[in-house]
Write a protein that holds these residues in place. Structure first.
Motif, PDB file in Angstrom:
ATOM      1  N   VAL A 138      15.528  52.477  49.673  1.00 46.60           N
ATOM      2  CA  VAL A 138      16.300  51.853  48.606  1.00 46.60           C
ATOM      3  C   VAL A 138      16.507  52.874  47.489  1.00 46.60           C
ATOM      4  CG1 VAL A 138      16.389  49.968  46.939  1.00 46.60           C
ATOM      5  CG2 VAL A 138      15.287  49.607  49.164  1.00 46.60           C
ATOM      6  N   ASP A 139      17.747  53.076  47.081  1.00 48.32           N
ATOM      7  CA  ASP A 139      18.074  54.041  46.025  1.00 48.32           C
ATOM      8  C   ASP A 139      17.495  55.418  46.336  1.00 48.32           C
ATOM      9  OD1 ASP A 139      19.420  52.051  44.596  1.00 48.32           O
ATOM     10  OD2 ASP A 139      17.617  51.475  43.499  1.00 48.32           O
ATOM     11  N   ASN A 140      17.603  55.809  47.605  1.00 45.35           N
ATOM     12  CA  ASN A 140      17.150  57.129  48.069  1.00 45.35           C
ATOM     13  C   ASN A 140      15.649  57.350  47.863  1.00 45.35           C
ATOM     14  OD1 ASN A 140      19.769  57.934  48.905  1.00 45.35           O
ATOM     15  ND2 ASN A 140      20.278  58.442  46.787  1.00 45.35           N
ATOM     16  N   LYS A 141      14.895  56.257  47.946  1.00 45.31           N
ATOM     17  CA  LYS A 141      13.437  56.330  47.922  1.00 45.31           C
ATOM     18  C   LYS A 141      12.890  55.516  49.086  1.00 45.31           C
ATOM     19  CE  LYS A 141      13.135  56.589  42.857  1.00 45.31           C
ATOM     20  NZ  LYS A 141      12.641  55.892  41.643  1.00 45.31           N
ATOM     21  N   LEU A 142      11.751  55.953  49.621  1.00 46.49           N
ATOM     22  CA  LEU A 142      11.077  55.173  50.641  1.00 46.49           C
ATOM     23  C   LEU A 142      10.260  54.086  49.948  1.00 46.49           C
ATOM     24  CD1 LEU A 142      10.196  54.614  53.562  1.00 46.49           C
ATOM     25  CD2 LEU A 142       8.343  56.260  53.220  1.00 46.49           C
ATOM     26  N   ARG A 143      10.583  52.843  50.248  1.00 41.31           N
ATOM     27  CA  ARG A 143       9.882  51.714  49.647  1.00 41.31           C
ATOM     28  C   ARG A 143       8.959  51.095  50.693  1.00 41.31           C
ATOM     29  NH1 ARG A 143      13.118  47.105  46.391  1.00 41.31           N
ATOM     30  NH2 ARG A 143      13.382  48.904  44.989  1.00 41.31           N
ATOM     31  N   LEU A 144       7.674  51.096  50.392  1.00 39.88           N
ATOM     32  CA  LEU A 144       6.676  50.500  51.275  1.00 39.88           C
ATOM     33  C   LEU A 144       6.152  49.212  50.650  1.00 39.88           C
ATOM     34  CD1 LEU A 144       4.565  53.625  52.335  1.00 39.88           C
ATOM     35  CD2 LEU A 144       6.574  52.657  53.448  1.00 39.88           C
ATOM     36  N   TYR A 145       6.221  48.126  51.404  1.00 45.28           N
ATOM     37  CA  TYR A 145       5.722  46.838  50.939  1.00 45.28           C
ATOM     38  C   TYR A 145       4.295  46.642  51.438  1.00 45.28           C
ATOM     39  CZ  TYR A 145      10.509  45.723  49.600  1.00 45.28           C
ATOM     40  OH  TYR A 145      11.742  45.732  49.018  1.00 45.28           O
ATOM     41  N   GLY A 146       3.407  46.258  50.532  1.00 43.39           N
ATOM     42  CA  GLY A 146       1.990  46.229  50.854  1.00 43.39           C
ATOM     43  C   GLY A 146       1.547  45.038  51.678  1.00 43.39           C
ATOM     44  N   ASP A 147       0.566  45.287  52.548  1.00 45.92           N
ATOM     45  CA  ASP A 147      -0.145  44.233  53.260  1.00 45.92           C
ATOM     46  C   ASP A 147      -1.362  43.816  52.449  1.00 45.92           C
ATOM     47  OD1 ASP A 147       1.083  43.651  55.855  1.00 45.92           O
ATOM     48  OD2 ASP A 147       0.707  45.757  56.305  1.00 45.92           O
ATOM     49  N   GLY A 182      -1.573  50.658  63.363  1.00 46.09           N
ATOM     50  CA  GLY A 182      -1.294  49.370  63.969  1.00 46.09           C
ATOM     51  C   GLY A 182       0.180  49.247  64.328  1.00 46.09           C
ATOM     52  N   GLU A 183       0.598  48.058  64.628  1.00 48.34           N
ATOM     53  CA  GLU A 183       1.996  47.796  64.975  1.00 48.34           C
ATOM     54  C   GLU A 183       2.786  47.575  63.684  1.00 48.34           C
ATOM     55  OE1 GLU A 183       5.156  47.656  67.455  1.00 48.34           O
ATOM     56  OE2 GLU A 183       3.064  48.012  68.032  1.00 48.34           O
ATOM     57  N   SER A 212      -9.520  57.045  61.124  1.00 47.21           N
ATOM     58  CA  SER A 212      -9.814  55.731  61.693  1.00 47.21           C
ATOM     59  C   SER A 212     -10.210  54.799  60.555  1.00 47.21           C
ATOM     60  CB  SER A 212     -10.956  55.832  62.706  1.00 47.21           C
ATOM     61  OG  SER A 212     -12.185  56.107  62.036  1.00 47.21           O
ATOM     62  N   ALA A 213     -10.490  53.536  60.900  1.00 47.68           N
ATOM     63  CA  ALA A 213     -10.948  52.589  59.888  1.00 47.68           C
ATOM     64  C   ALA A 213     -12.323  52.955  59.351  1.00 47.68           C
ATOM     65  CB  ALA A 213     -10.975  51.181  60.480  1.00 47.68           C
ATOM     66  N   GLY A 221      -9.177  47.082  60.178  1.00 46.18           N
ATOM     67  CA  GLY A 221      -8.756  47.493  61.513  1.00 46.18           C
ATOM     68  C   GLY A 221      -7.488  46.805  61.982  1.00 46.18           C
ATOM     69  N   ARG A 222      -6.652  46.358  61.041  1.00 45.95           N
ATOM     70  CA  ARG A 222      -5.412  45.685  61.386  1.00 45.95           C
ATOM     71  C   ARG A 222      -4.230  46.526  60.917  1.00 45.95           C
ATOM     72  NH1 ARG A 222      -6.257  39.330  60.102  1.00 45.95           N
ATOM     73  NH2 ARG A 222      -4.321  39.281  61.281  1.00 45.95           N
ATOM     74  N   SER A 223      -3.012  46.015  61.130  1.00 46.89           N
ATOM     75  CA  SER A 223      -1.828  46.730  60.683  1.00 46.89           C
ATOM     76  C   SER A 223      -1.919  47.009  59.184  1.00 46.89           C
ATOM     77  CB  SER A 223      -0.565  45.916  60.975  1.00 46.89           C
ATOM     78  OG  SER A 223      -0.157  46.100  62.299  1.00 46.89           O
ATOM     79  N   PHE A 224      -1.463  48.179  58.790  1.00 49.94           N
ATOM     80  CA  PHE A 224      -1.546  48.629  57.408  1.00 49.94           C
ATOM     81  C   PHE A 224      -0.263  49.377  57.100  1.00 49.94           C
ATOM     82  CE2 PHE A 224      -3.073  51.455  54.015  1.00 49.94           C
ATOM     83  CZ  PHE A 224      -3.752  50.543  53.211  1.00 49.94           C
ATOM     84  N   THR A 225       0.347  49.097  55.954  1.00 47.00           N
ATOM     85  CA  THR A 225       1.618  49.736  55.617  1.00 47.00           C
ATOM     86  C   THR A 225       1.394  51.207  55.311  1.00 47.00           C
ATOM     87  OG1 THR A 225       2.388  47.625  54.705  1.00 47.00           O
ATOM     88  CG2 THR A 225       3.684  49.580  54.204  1.00 47.00           C
ATOM     89  N   PHE A 226       1.736  52.045  56.260  1.00 46.54           N
ATOM     90  CA  PHE A 226       1.430  53.481  56.194  1.00 46.54           C
ATOM     91  C   PHE A 226       2.470  54.239  57.007  1.00 46.54           C
ATOM     92  CE2 PHE A 226      -0.391  57.140  58.355  1.00 46.54           C
ATOM     93  CZ  PHE A 226      -1.035  57.848  57.354  1.00 46.54           C
ATOM     94  N   ALA A 227       2.948  55.350  56.474  1.00 45.64           N
ATOM     95  CA  ALA A 227       3.844  56.254  57.200  1.00 45.64           C
ATOM     96  C   ALA A 227       3.320  57.664  57.014  1.00 45.64           C
ATOM     97  CB  ALA A 227       5.282  56.141  56.688  1.00 45.64           C
ATOM     98  N   GLY A 228       2.908  58.307  58.118  1.00 47.44           N
ATOM     99  CA  GLY A 228       2.284  59.618  58.003  1.00 47.44           C
ATOM    100  C   GLY A 228       2.615  60.544  59.146  1.00 47.44           C
TER     101      GLY A 228
END
Length: 222
Positions: A50-59, A40-41, A105-106, A66-73
């Motif tokens: 933060v502190d040399n870590k990737l911090r992902l905040y949850g949706d 998603g967007e 996909s979803a 099928g909507r935006s989801f906090t994901f980096a891949g």
């Protein structure tokens, strides 16, 4: 001439090796590169270092929504590979989780995560396939808030493992490659592997639930 040819071949081999093996670390003052894919967007406020870590905040939304989801891949091919990360999940409430995800996909995905329930942590492996959501593994982990997760692919199946120290890994379960194929899912041109965070509560704000990732290793098996 031979020396020049040797140097050229050595350079090509080194370049291919770098392509096949990537060790991603995260440094304060930087952001995620353009090679990372999202679902998603993306809300950039939910992706911080933060502190040399990737911090992902949850949706609060789930993959099936099928909507935006906090994901980096990253996109995957058909070659065997191995992916590993170090995960931290602290200050979490019921239903909050973070971990690794294979996503087409979803209607075709696998989530391997540390999940919070009643003040304890559970290691879960979940398969999303069409309208079904199957819990393939669910193990109590006590008060564990840090865990190493690994996914490997041998060309036929995906194998999921966890470790407390990053050295000795323990098997969780395997998933057949065909279950995440486009033939079953019906859509989704790319298969992605990456890190995610999900908030299981209704308190929807950017500072409530987060998972932290110390690194992300991707290695193709030749």
């Amino acid at each position: 001439m031979r020396k020049t040819l040797y140097i050229l071949l050595l350079t090509i081999c080194m370049h291919l090796s770098l392509q096949a093996q990537q060790h991603y670390t995260f440094h304060d003052g930087t952001g995620l590169g353009s090679e990372w894919r999202h679902i998603g967007e993306p809300n950039r406020a939910k992706y911080r270092i933060v502190d040399n870590k990737l911090r992902l905040y949850g949706d609060i939304y789930e993959l099936k929504d099928g909507r935006s989801f906090t994901f980096a891949g990253l996109p995957l091919g058909d070659k065997p590979f191995e992916v590993a990360t170090k995960l931290s999940l602290t200050d979490a409430e019921n239903g909050d989780e973070a971990g690794l995800c294979l996503y087409r996909s979803a209607d075709a995905f696998v989530q391997c995560c540390l999940n919070s329930q009643d003040g304890q942590r559970r290691l879960k492996l979940r398969l999303g396939l069409l309208s079904h959501r199957l819990l393939l593994a669910d193990r109590p982990m006590g008060m564990t808030s840090e865990l190493y997760l690994r996914i490997s692919f041998d060309g036929r199946k995906y194998a999921f493992h966890y470790s407390a120290d990053g050295q000795q890994y323990h098997p969780i379960e395997t998933v057949e490659h065909r279950l995440l194929g486009k033939e079953i899912a019906g859509y989704g041109d790319e298969l992605l592997v990456g890190m995610y965070c999900h908030s299981g509560t209704t308190k929807y704000n950017a500072g409530y639930t987060f998972g932290e990732f110390g690194f992300f290793d991707y290695k193709e098996q030749q």
